[in-house]
Design an enzyme around this catalytic site. Structure first.
Site, short mmCIF file in Angstrom:
data_model
loop_
_atom_site.label_atom_id
_atom_site.label_comp_id
_atom_site.label_asym_id
_atom_site.label_seq_id
_atom_site.Cartn_x
_atom_site.Cartn_y
_atom_site.Cartn_z
N GLU A 75 -1.32 -5.82 -7.50
CA GLU A 75 -1.82 -7.18 -7.35
C GLU A 75 -0.86 -8.23 -7.92
OE1 GLU A 75 -5.78 -7.48 -8.79
OE2 GLU A 75 -6.61 -6.19 -7.22
N GLU A 82 -8.13 -12.00 -6.58
CA GLU A 82 -7.01 -11.84 -5.65
C GLU A 82 -6.52 -13.14 -5.04
OE1 GLU A 82 -7.87 -8.74 -2.85
OE2 GLU A 82 -7.80 -7.20 -4.40
N ALA A 93 -10.39 -7.74 -1.25
CA ALA A 93 -11.33 -6.62 -1.26
C ALA A 93 -11.23 -5.86 -2.56
CB ALA A 93 -11.06 -5.70 -0.07
N GLU A 102 -13.84 -10.19 -6.66
CA GLU A 102 -12.59 -9.84 -5.98
C GLU A 102 -11.93 -11.05 -5.34
OE1 GLU A 102 -11.08 -7.06 -6.24
OE2 GLU A 102 -12.70 -6.02 -7.30
N ARG A 134 0.85 -1.18 0.00
CA ARG A 134 0.00 0.00 0.00
C ARG A 134 0.89 1.24 0.00
NH1 ARG A 134 -4.91 -1.18 -1.91
NH2 ARG A 134 -5.99 -2.80 -0.70
#
Length: 214
Positions: free
Chosen positions: A145, A100, A79, A96, A67
């Site tokens: 990702e 992911e 998420a 999602e 992040r």
């Protein structure tokens, strides 16, 4: 002055300060209980969904994701944003989870709804609970990702991690602790299509209007 808890906080003016790809910033002028008008800066944001997926061994499926605002890799729940007009939150959650983690789930319910920071943003998310996990097609990842790490953590360990500061992502903390509390107290979860009155819509409506004008 009205009785406490009875005042209607009327918005008497509003100015758009910025509109970007995933947020907008506006300044509202709001009438206070004493009659004066105060400025309130508000960040409009897409709604979001997250998934507390639990496997057959009582492991929580987590991801470790970079992040940039905090310059760290955080343990999180799968998420994503509700950035498609009219998309059902459950449909988004299923997408999602697949994107992911490469997983699908057969059983879904609503775990908890969270207003993330209501002092300055309308951002809110719904955390779903999912079980009956199986592998499914996972699209080729992009951007952050492409660096995701999949982590399966025993539920009890995840609870400890949330309480010791090893899990600090707000969505993950809320989801892990909410599920632990629900299980401990025998609370029946809501159905996956339960109403969500707090789902944000202002930013999607703004982007749709901008697209129409453009």
């Amino acid at each position: 002055m009205n009785e406490p808890g009875k005042h209607e906080f009327e918005t008497v003016g509003s100015n758009l300060l910025y509109s970007g790809a995933i947020v907008a910033l506006r300044k509202d002028q709001v009438r206070m209980p004493d009659g004066r008008v105060a400025d309130r800066e508000i960040i409009e944001h897409h709604g979001a969904v997250a998934v507390l997926a639990l496997d057959e061994f009582d492991n929580v499926v987590l991801i470790r994701q970079y992040r940039h605002p905090v310059r760290s890799r955080l343990l999180e729940l799968p998420a994503g944003l509700l950035d498609i007009a009219g998309e059902d939150p459950l449909t988004a959650a299923k997408r999602e989870l697949a994107e992911e983690t490469g997983l699908a789930a057969s059983d879904w319910s609503v775990l908890v709804d969270v207003a993330l920071s209501p002092g300055f943003t309308d951002e809110a998310l719904r955390v779903f609970f999912a079980t009956g996990l199986s592998e499914t097609h996972q699209p080729e990842p992009e951007h952050e990702e492409a660096d995701l790490q999949l982590v399966r953590m025993p539920l009890e360990e995840a609870v400890r991690a949330a309480l010791t500061g090893d899990i600090v992502n707000a969505t993950a903390v809320a989801g892990v602790l909410a599920f632990a509390a629900a299980r401990a107290n025998g609370v029946e979860l809501r159905p996956a299509d339960a109403p969500w009155p707090g789902q944000p819509t202002a930013f999607l409506a703004r982007k749709a209007a901008e697209k129409t004008r453009g």
